[in-house]
Design a protein around this motif. Sequence first.
Motif, mmCIF file in Angstrom:
data_model
loop_
_atom_site.group_PDB
_atom_site.id
_atom_site.type_symbol
_atom_site.label_atom_id
_atom_site.label_comp_id
_atom_site.label_asym_id
_atom_site.label_seq_id
_atom_site.Cartn_x
_atom_site.Cartn_y
_atom_site.Cartn_z
ATOM 1 N N GLU A 55 0.829 -1.211 0.000
ATOM 2 C CA GLU A 55 0.000 0.000 0.000
ATOM 3 C C GLU A 55 0.861 1.258 0.000
ATOM 4 O OE1 GLU A 55 -4.359 -0.097 1.728
ATOM 5 O OE2 GLU A 55 -2.850 -0.219 3.319
ATOM 6 N N TRP A 56 1.890 1.293 0.842
ATOM 7 C CA TRP A 56 2.756 2.475 0.916
ATOM 8 C C TRP A 56 3.386 2.759 -0.439
ATOM 9 C CZ3 TRP A 56 5.774 0.427 5.802
ATOM 10 C CH2 TRP A 56 4.886 0.391 6.888
ATOM 11 N N PHE A 57 3.871 1.702 -1.099
ATOM 12 C CA PHE A 57 4.534 1.886 -2.396
ATOM 13 C C PHE A 57 3.538 2.306 -3.467
ATOM 14 C CE2 PHE A 57 8.720 -0.716 -1.987
ATOM 15 C CZ PHE A 57 8.979 -0.109 -0.769
ATOM 16 N N LEU A 58 2.335 1.749 -3.430
ATOM 17 C CA LEU A 58 1.311 2.145 -4.393
ATOM 18 C C LEU A 58 0.966 3.628 -4.252
ATOM 19 C CD1 LEU A 58 -1.128 -0.903 -4.338
ATOM 20 C CD2 LEU A 58 -0.085 0.084 -6.399
ATOM 21 N N ALA A 112 -6.251 -5.300 7.853
ATOM 22 C CA ALA A 112 -6.955 -4.228 7.154
ATOM 23 C C ALA A 112 -6.298 -3.916 5.804
ATOM 24 C CB ALA A 112 -7.003 -2.979 8.031
ATOM 25 N N ALA A 113 -4.969 -3.896 5.785
ATOM 26 C CA ALA A 113 -4.260 -3.624 4.532
ATOM 27 C C ALA A 113 -4.515 -4.729 3.517
ATOM 28 C CB ALA A 113 -2.762 -3.479 4.800
ATOM 29 N N TRP A 114 -4.479 -5.982 3.971
ATOM 30 C CA TRP A 114 -4.746 -7.112 3.070
ATOM 31 C C TRP A 114 -6.152 -7.022 2.483
ATOM 32 C CZ3 TRP A 114 -8.247 -11.170 4.600
ATOM 33 C CH2 TRP A 114 -8.389 -12.171 3.639
ATOM 34 N N GLN A 115 -7.124 -6.674 3.293
ATOM 35 C CA GLN A 115 -8.497 -6.553 2.793
ATOM 36 C C GLN A 115 -8.613 -5.447 1.749
ATOM 37 O OE1 GLN A 115 -10.722 -6.087 6.479
ATOM 38 N NE2 GLN A 115 -11.393 -8.227 6.373
ATOM 39 N N ARG A 116 -7.947 -4.334 1.976
ATOM 40 C CA ARG A 116 -7.979 -3.252 0.986
ATOM 41 C C ARG A 116 -7.271 -3.664 -0.303
ATOM 42 N NH1 ARG A 116 -7.045 -0.178 5.805
ATOM 43 N NH2 ARG A 116 -4.795 -0.148 5.388
ATOM 44 N N LEU A 117 -6.130 -4.338 -0.160
ATOM 45 C CA LEU A 117 -5.381 -4.765 -1.338
ATOM 46 C C LEU A 117 -6.153 -5.796 -2.153
ATOM 47 C CD1 LEU A 117 -1.792 -4.997 0.186
ATOM 48 C CD2 LEU A 117 -2.534 -3.420 -1.622
ATOM 49 N N ALA A 118 -6.921 -6.634 -1.494
ATOM 50 C CA ALA A 118 -7.713 -7.636 -2.210
ATOM 51 C C ALA A 118 -8.677 -6.972 -3.186
ATOM 52 C CB ALA A 118 -8.475 -8.510 -1.214
ATOM 53 N N GLN A 119 -9.115 -5.775 -2.858
ATOM 54 C CA GLN A 119 -9.977 -5.013 -3.755
ATOM 55 C C GLN A 119 -9.158 -4.166 -4.730
ATOM 56 O OE1 GLN A 119 -13.335 -5.459 -3.708
ATOM 57 N NE2 GLN A 119 -12.903 -6.980 -2.115
ATOM 58 N N ARG A 120 -8.122 -3.543 -4.217
ATOM 59 C CA ARG A 120 -7.362 -2.564 -5.006
ATOM 60 C C ARG A 120 -6.543 -3.198 -6.124
ATOM 61 N NH1 ARG A 120 -3.459 2.127 -2.354
ATOM 62 N NH2 ARG A 120 -2.952 3.187 -4.318
ATOM 63 N N ARG A 123 -7.940 -3.658 -9.589
ATOM 64 C CA ARG A 123 -8.228 -2.466 -10.377
ATOM 65 C C ARG A 123 -6.976 -1.839 -10.993
ATOM 66 N NH1 ARG A 123 -11.342 -1.369 -5.598
ATOM 67 N NH2 ARG A 123 -9.834 0.220 -4.973
ATOM 68 N N GLU A 124 -5.791 -2.310 -10.582
ATOM 69 C CA GLU A 124 -4.550 -1.716 -11.070
ATOM 70 C C GLU A 124 -4.158 -2.316 -12.422
ATOM 71 O OE1 GLU A 124 -3.135 0.782 -9.846
ATOM 72 O OE2 GLU A 124 -3.886 0.904 -7.783
ATOM 73 N N PRO A 125 -3.742 -1.490 -13.393
ATOM 74 C CA PRO A 125 -3.373 -1.998 -14.722
ATOM 75 C C PRO A 125 -2.072 -2.787 -14.700
ATOM 76 C CG PRO A 125 -2.872 0.339 -14.557
ATOM 77 C CD PRO A 125 -3.613 -0.017 -13.299
ATOM 78 N N ALA A 126 -1.851 -3.570 -15.741
ATOM 79 C CA ALA A 126 -0.663 -4.426 -15.816
ATOM 80 C C ALA A 126 0.627 -3.615 -15.870
ATOM 81 C CB ALA A 126 -0.752 -5.343 -17.037
ATOM 82 N N ASP A 127 0.555 -2.385 -16.373
ATOM 83 C CA ASP A 127 1.767 -1.564 -16.476
ATOM 84 C C ASP A 127 1.939 -0.610 -15.294
ATOM 85 O OD1 ASP A 127 -0.292 0.157 -17.026
ATOM 86 O OD2 ASP A 127 0.587 0.982 -18.859
ATOM 87 N N ARG A 128 1.206 -0.847 -14.227
ATOM 88 C CA ARG A 128 1.286 0.024 -13.040
ATOM 89 C C ARG A 128 2.678 -0.046 -12.421
ATOM 90 N NH1 ARG A 128 1.153 3.118 -8.760
ATOM 91 N NH2 ARG A 128 -0.838 3.464 -7.709
ATOM 92 N N ARG A 129 3.229 1.108 -12.119
ATOM 93 C CA ARG A 129 4.534 1.186 -11.459
ATOM 94 C C ARG A 129 4.352 1.613 -10.009
ATOM 95 N NH1 ARG A 129 9.207 3.518 -15.365
ATOM 96 N NH2 ARG A 129 8.660 2.402 -17.270
ATOM 97 N N VAL A 130 5.310 1.237 -9.172
ATOM 98 C CA VAL A 130 5.314 1.676 -7.782
ATOM 99 C C VAL A 130 6.683 2.243 -7.440
ATOM 100 C CG1 VAL A 130 3.563 0.025 -7.048
ATOM 101 C CG2 VAL A 130 5.972 -0.619 -6.917
ATOM 102 N N ALA A 131 6.690 3.180 -6.504
ATOM 103 C CA ALA A 131 7.930 3.772 -6.027
ATOM 104 C C ALA A 131 8.520 2.900 -4.928
ATOM 105 C CB ALA A 131 7.655 5.171 -5.482
ATOM 106 N N VAL A 132 9.812 2.578 -5.036
ATOM 107 C CA VAL A 132 10.515 1.825 -3.992
ATOM 108 C C VAL A 132 10.998 2.853 -2.969
ATOM 109 C CG1 VAL A 132 12.379 0.197 -3.490
ATOM 110 C CG2 VAL A 132 11.192 0.092 -5.695
ATOM 111 N N GLY A 144 6.053 -7.024 -10.632
ATOM 112 C CA GLY A 144 7.414 -7.397 -10.249
ATOM 113 C C GLY A 144 7.624 -7.228 -8.760
ATOM 114 N N TYR A 145 7.118 -6.134 -8.217
ATOM 115 C CA TYR A 145 7.257 -5.922 -6.771
ATOM 116 C C TYR A 145 6.491 -6.976 -5.989
ATOM 117 C CZ TYR A 145 7.392 -3.828 -2.203
ATOM 118 O OH TYR A 145 7.600 -3.632 -0.852
ATOM 119 N N LEU A 146 5.302 -7.342 -6.473
ATOM 120 C CA LEU A 146 4.538 -8.379 -5.774
ATOM 121 C C LEU A 146 5.273 -9.717 -5.798
ATOM 122 C CD1 LEU A 146 0.881 -7.605 -6.923
ATOM 123 C CD2 LEU A 146 1.974 -7.032 -4.739
ATOM 124 N N ARG A 147 6.046 -9.966 -6.841
ATOM 125 C CA ARG A 147 6.844 -11.200 -6.871
ATOM 126 C C ARG A 147 7.927 -11.178 -5.790
ATOM 127 N NH1 ARG A 147 6.194 -14.502 -11.248
ATOM 128 N NH2 ARG A 147 8.361 -15.190 -11.312
#
Length: 213
Positions: A55-58, A112-120, A123-132, A144-147
């Motif tokens: 969540e923080w990275f997203l 709580a974070a897991w429940q939000r992520l299960a929904q979120r 909805r995120e596209p395949a090319d979504r990037r996150v900040a490390v 890649g980050y989820l891996r």
Amino acid sequence: MTEETREAYLLGAERAVHLLATEEVARRWGEESVLPGMTVGGLAGHLARSVLQVEWFLDGETVGAEPVSPVRYYARLVGTSLPDSALNVGVRERSEETAAAGPAAVAEQTRAAWQRLAQRLGREPADRRVAVLHRPGEEMLLDGYLRTRCVELAVHLDDLALSVDAHCRTPDATLAIAVDVLFAAARDRHGDQAVLHALARRERDAGQALRVL
């Protein structure tokens, strides 16, 4: 690949949520874990961060940098086997910071974070990037980050379960991704000849080529 990765991650995160909420973890929070220099609470905090950090990275700001692959994320690490390396000291500090909230709060925050992520995540596209966030200016593709989080979940679910004598098995899909990433990182770091020796000629495996973390 996107759907399979996200499902595997959420399965592993769900298992972490259940383990963090157990009485065994709360009761032994201040005791030494199976990892030298890390308490059960610190280890639980580290495991929790594999859910909380997504969540923080997203929510972090991306700048369009070339994304780092999950293989390179691990292959480039140094000092992984040295307890007092800058890498491991930083991991312990961040983990204890999270653990300072106490077992009940950490378990609830993670759930709580897991429940939000299960929904979120759906909805995120395949090319979504996150900040490390702990490496300013660095980015990864979300999948890649989820891996990499599958690696952390698989490794530390096992560590925490052993630390508190709990039965907890990492989901097969999460475990498969973890092994794939770490094996590829070993090849990247040491080269195929060294990895071949580690797999087939252990007497020639002077550099422990399959050891990544």
